[in-house]
Design a protein around this motif. Sequence first.
Motif, PDB file in Angstrom:
ATOM      1  N   VAL A 108       0.903  -1.160   0.000  1.00  0.00           N
ATOM      2  CA  VAL A 108       0.000   0.000   0.000  1.00  0.00           C
ATOM      3  C   VAL A 108       0.930   1.195   0.000  1.00  0.00           C
ATOM      4  CG1 VAL A 108      -1.742   1.272   1.280  1.00  0.00           C
ATOM      5  CG2 VAL A 108      -1.848  -1.231   1.183  1.00  0.00           C
ATOM      6  N   SER A 109       1.101   1.821  -1.155  1.00  0.00           N
ATOM      7  CA  SER A 109       2.267   2.671  -1.368  1.00  0.00           C
ATOM      8  C   SER A 109       2.057   4.162  -1.155  1.00  0.00           C
ATOM      9  CB  SER A 109       2.824   2.444  -2.788  1.00  0.00           C
ATOM     10  OG  SER A 109       1.845   2.757  -3.766  1.00  0.00           O
ATOM     11  N   GLU A 110       0.796   4.660  -1.173  1.00  0.00           N
ATOM     12  CA  GLU A 110       0.578   6.114  -1.057  1.00  0.00           C
ATOM     13  C   GLU A 110      -0.759   6.408  -0.385  1.00  0.00           C
ATOM     14  OE1 GLU A 110       1.162   8.280  -4.704  1.00  0.00           O
ATOM     15  OE2 GLU A 110       2.893   7.067  -5.306  1.00  0.00           O
ATOM     16  N   LEU A 111      -1.030   5.776   0.715  1.00  0.00           N
ATOM     17  CA  LEU A 111      -2.355   5.851   1.317  1.00  0.00           C
ATOM     18  C   LEU A 111      -2.723   7.253   1.795  1.00  0.00           C
ATOM     19  CD1 LEU A 111      -4.943   4.617   2.530  1.00  0.00           C
ATOM     20  CD2 LEU A 111      -3.589   4.021   4.555  1.00  0.00           C
ATOM     21  N   ALA A 169       4.753  -3.509   2.996  1.00  0.00           N
ATOM     22  CA  ALA A 169       4.665  -2.290   3.808  1.00  0.00           C
ATOM     23  C   ALA A 169       3.332  -1.609   3.548  1.00  0.00           C
ATOM     24  CB  ALA A 169       5.812  -1.329   3.493  1.00  0.00           C
ATOM     25  N   LEU A 170       2.921  -0.808   4.510  1.00  0.00           N
ATOM     26  CA  LEU A 170       1.783   0.088   4.351  1.00  0.00           C
ATOM     27  C   LEU A 170       2.307   1.505   4.541  1.00  0.00           C
ATOM     28  CD1 LEU A 170      -1.804  -0.351   5.707  1.00  0.00           C
ATOM     29  CD2 LEU A 170      -0.642   1.841   5.925  1.00  0.00           C
ATOM     30  N   THR A 171       2.232   2.298   3.473  1.00  0.00           N
ATOM     31  CA  THR A 171       2.821   3.638   3.460  1.00  0.00           C
ATOM     32  C   THR A 171       1.753   4.701   3.326  1.00  0.00           C
ATOM     33  OG1 THR A 171       4.917   2.853   2.512  1.00  0.00           O
ATOM     34  CG2 THR A 171       4.366   5.181   2.195  1.00  0.00           C
ATOM     35  N   LEU A 172       1.751   5.657   4.252  1.00  0.00           N
ATOM     36  CA  LEU A 172       0.873   6.825   4.128  1.00  0.00           C
ATOM     37  C   LEU A 172       1.587   7.908   3.339  1.00  0.00           C
ATOM     38  CD1 LEU A 172       0.193   5.594   7.259  1.00  0.00           C
ATOM     39  CD2 LEU A 172      -1.584   7.304   6.929  1.00  0.00           C
ATOM     40  N   TRP A 173       0.820   8.635   2.504  1.00  0.00           N
ATOM     41  CA  TRP A 173       1.450   9.611   1.615  1.00  0.00           C
ATOM     42  C   TRP A 173       1.525  10.977   2.299  1.00  0.00           C
ATOM     43  CZ3 TRP A 173       4.777   8.062  -1.416  1.00  0.00           C
ATOM     44  CH2 TRP A 173       5.240   8.790  -2.516  1.00  0.00           C
ATOM     45  N   GLY A 174       2.299  10.993   3.379  1.00  0.00           N
ATOM     46  CA  GLY A 174       2.504  12.197   4.153  1.00  0.00           C
ATOM     47  C   GLY A 174       2.370  11.913   5.633  1.00  0.00           C
ATOM     48  N   VAL A 175       2.932  12.787   6.450  1.00  0.00           N
ATOM     49  CA  VAL A 175       2.868  12.640   7.902  1.00  0.00           C
ATOM     50  C   VAL A 175       1.656  13.387   8.442  1.00  0.00           C
ATOM     51  CG1 VAL A 175       4.056  13.087  10.080  1.00  0.00           C
ATOM     52  CG2 VAL A 175       5.362  12.303   8.098  1.00  0.00           C
ATOM     53  N   ARG A 176       1.626  14.713   8.245  1.00  0.00           N
ATOM     54  CA  ARG A 176       0.521  15.550   8.736  1.00  0.00           C
ATOM     55  C   ARG A 176      -0.385  15.953   7.583  1.00  0.00           C
ATOM     56  NH1 ARG A 176       5.031  19.593  10.983  1.00  0.00           N
ATOM     57  NH2 ARG A 176       5.356  19.440   8.726  1.00  0.00           N
ATOM     58  N   ASP A 177      -1.623  16.280   7.910  1.00  0.00           N
ATOM     59  CA  ASP A 177      -2.553  16.731   6.882  1.00  0.00           C
ATOM     60  C   ASP A 177      -1.953  17.846   6.034  1.00  0.00           C
ATOM     61  OD1 ASP A 177      -4.579  14.974   7.684  1.00  0.00           O
ATOM     62  OD2 ASP A 177      -5.427  16.419   9.097  1.00  0.00           O
ATOM     63  N   THR A 178      -1.263  18.758   6.670  1.00  0.00           N
ATOM     64  CA  THR A 178      -0.704  19.908   5.955  1.00  0.00           C
ATOM     65  C   THR A 178       0.488  19.536   5.082  1.00  0.00           C
ATOM     66  OG1 THR A 178       0.413  20.380   8.064  1.00  0.00           O
ATOM     67  CG2 THR A 178      -1.503  21.722   7.495  1.00  0.00           C
ATOM     68  N   ASP A 179       0.999  18.318   5.210  1.00  0.00           N
ATOM     69  CA  ASP A 179       2.071  17.858   4.323  1.00  0.00           C
ATOM     70  C   ASP A 179       1.521  17.236   3.046  1.00  0.00           C
ATOM     71  OD1 ASP A 179       4.092  18.453   6.265  1.00  0.00           O
ATOM     72  OD2 ASP A 179       3.605  16.578   7.295  1.00  0.00           O
ATOM     73  N   SER A 180       0.226  16.960   3.000  1.00  0.00           N
ATOM     74  CA  SER A 180      -0.361  16.196   1.916  1.00  0.00           C
ATOM     75  C   SER A 180      -0.423  16.979   0.609  1.00  0.00           C
ATOM     76  CB  SER A 180      -1.780  15.765   2.300  1.00  0.00           C
ATOM     77  OG  SER A 180      -2.441  15.166   1.207  1.00  0.00           O
ATOM     78  N   TRP A 181      -0.214  16.278  -0.499  1.00  0.00           N
ATOM     79  CA  TRP A 181      -0.398  16.890  -1.820  1.00  0.00           C
ATOM     80  C   TRP A 181      -1.838  17.373  -2.002  1.00  0.00           C
ATOM     81  CZ3 TRP A 181      -3.524  14.838  -5.845  1.00  0.00           C
ATOM     82  CH2 TRP A 181      -4.118  13.601  -5.564  1.00  0.00           C
ATOM     83  N   LEU A 182      -2.775  16.781  -1.247  1.00  0.00           N
ATOM     84  CA  LEU A 182      -4.167  17.196  -1.315  1.00  0.00           C
ATOM     85  C   LEU A 182      -4.414  18.536  -0.630  1.00  0.00           C
ATOM     86  CD1 LEU A 182      -5.664  13.693  -0.507  1.00  0.00           C
ATOM     87  CD2 LEU A 182      -5.925  14.910  -2.690  1.00  0.00           C
ATOM     88  N   ARG A 183      -3.432  19.004   0.118  1.00  0.00           N
ATOM     89  CA  ARG A 183      -3.562  20.288   0.813  1.00  0.00           C
ATOM     90  C   ARG A 183      -2.663  21.354   0.175  1.00  0.00           C
ATOM     91  NH1 ARG A 183      -5.493  20.170   6.181  1.00  0.00           N
ATOM     92  NH2 ARG A 183      -5.002  22.392   6.133  1.00  0.00           N
ATOM     93  N   ARG A 184      -2.294  21.149  -1.069  1.00  0.00           N
ATOM     94  CA  ARG A 184      -1.517  22.143  -1.801  1.00  0.00           C
ATOM     95  C   ARG A 184      -2.360  22.715  -2.927  1.00  0.00           C
ATOM     96  NH1 ARG A 184       3.363  17.831  -2.465  1.00  0.00           N
ATOM     97  NH2 ARG A 184       3.789  17.565  -0.247  1.00  0.00           N
ATOM     98  N   GLY A 185      -2.178  23.970  -3.219  1.00  0.00           N
ATOM     99  CA  GLY A 185      -2.851  24.550  -4.364  1.00  0.00           C
ATOM    100  C   GLY A 185      -4.089  25.345  -4.000  1.00  0.00           C
ATOM    101  N   ARG A 186      -4.635  26.004  -4.981  1.00  0.00           N
ATOM    102  CA  ARG A 186      -5.702  26.978  -4.758  1.00  0.00           C
ATOM    103  C   ARG A 186      -7.033  26.335  -4.409  1.00  0.00           C
ATOM    104  NH1 ARG A 186      -8.853  28.083  -9.431  1.00  0.00           N
ATOM    105  NH2 ARG A 186      -8.210  26.910 -11.277  1.00  0.00           N
ATOM    106  N   TYR A 187      -7.174  25.012  -4.582  1.00  0.00           N
ATOM    107  CA  TYR A 187      -8.437  24.368  -4.245  1.00  0.00           C
ATOM    108  C   TYR A 187      -8.506  23.946  -2.782  1.00  0.00           C
ATOM    109  CZ  TYR A 187      -9.520  24.190  -9.205  1.00  0.00           C
ATOM    110  OH  TYR A 187      -9.798  24.534 -10.500  1.00  0.00           O
ATOM    111  N   ASP A 188      -7.433  24.102  -2.045  1.00  0.00           N
ATOM    112  CA  ASP A 188      -7.437  23.699  -0.641  1.00  0.00           C
ATOM    113  C   ASP A 188      -8.196  24.714   0.202  1.00  0.00           C
ATOM    114  OD1 ASP A 188      -6.824  22.440   1.769  1.00  0.00           O
ATOM    115  OD2 ASP A 188      -5.018  23.663   2.012  1.00  0.00           O
ATOM    116  N   ASP A 189      -9.152  24.224   0.993  1.00  0.00           N
ATOM    117  CA  ASP A 189      -9.902  25.121   1.866  1.00  0.00           C
ATOM    118  C   ASP A 189      -9.394  25.066   3.298  1.00  0.00           C
ATOM    119  OD1 ASP A 189     -10.761  22.642   2.660  1.00  0.00           O
ATOM    120  OD2 ASP A 189     -12.877  23.177   2.775  1.00  0.00           O
ATOM    121  N   GLY A 190      -8.325  24.312   3.541  1.00  0.00           N
ATOM    122  CA  GLY A 190      -7.736  24.230   4.863  1.00  0.00           C
ATOM    123  C   GLY A 190      -8.444  23.294   5.819  1.00  0.00           C
TER     124      GLY A 190
END
Length: 370
Positions: A269-272, A316-337
Amino acid sequence: MLPSRRQLCLGLTAATTSPLLGGCFPFDEGPDPVGPIAPLKSQVPYPVGTCAMSGQLDDPDWARLARTHFNQITPEWEMKMEYILTSRASHGDGYRFDASDRIVDWAARHGMGLHATTLIWYSQGEEAFRGLSPADYRQQFDTYIATVAGRYAGRVRGWDVVNEAVAENGEGLRQHHWAQSLGEIDHMVRAFEQAKQADPNAVLFINDYNLENNPKKGATFLNLVERLLKAGAPIGGIGTQSHLDIEIPEGQITRFIGQAAQFGLPLHVSELDASRRRGDGTPDVRTVSYRIRQQIERVKELSFAFHSLPAEQRYALTLWGVRDTDSWLRRGRYDDGKDSPLAFDANGHPTAIARALSDGWRQDTSSATS
């Protein structure tokens, strides 16, 4: 249209709050508080990983959380071809290893395993290889893999050799410059063969996304694995990124994990992660409590399905980031925080995903092979 992960990792979009999304997320109640948890890595007998960018290594809060809860690192971006290879690479002087070396050294210094990604990806390398003769193209393809995989031979547990080969909708394979120049299947077989020569002891993975979310894509991917194995590719493992859609039906994740396991290969699980928001930026009328429940159930299902595999298949089971604010999903103009796609929030406190992982791992697996 949402920016791609490639754009976000390159920093081409700024992390801002979009006023267009304000008020689109109704709050009937806040998330249930999650108390202190045991280190994630201590809860299971296989590696629990996360990804890293070299700049994060200087953040003491990030480093503390990473060392406490994870025992494997995947370089998020800086071991990919677009970072390592410049347009001069065809002349032999365009390799850049500063960031990847730093991440590899940091992981080793802290006793963490290293999973490397990625050698061949449809979206990268076209510019650097443009204009080469067929013979030079093949030579540079082989040289790149030998140089990069060889540099870290003996220091990584595994490599994502071929990444995201299946078409977005699951209808066949992607068409791109590698396939056009070296053959749709042949370029993948060649990549695995070259990686095996460069690092014989690494577990060599084929990796893709939306395999649980889209059954058609999952089936096409597993068919590709079968074709490659029959063609003699030394595939050592199957990687599913597991960027989970929290609305997929119950049981869909379990079915895919079971189907993938039938090859007898290790699974990664490479980018959970699991976003609580819609990916298209449209207004979301679902309540927060509903989205949290859905998120917990899907992550719990995944963690249980993976945990239930035979021990030799749990790479392995890998999460794609440590904290929410590290996530690629929290980058860019569409992020509402407000999205919480990872196991820890901005302050390092456990989230619903951390609880879901633990709950899945604690379920009775007595009926599973171990």
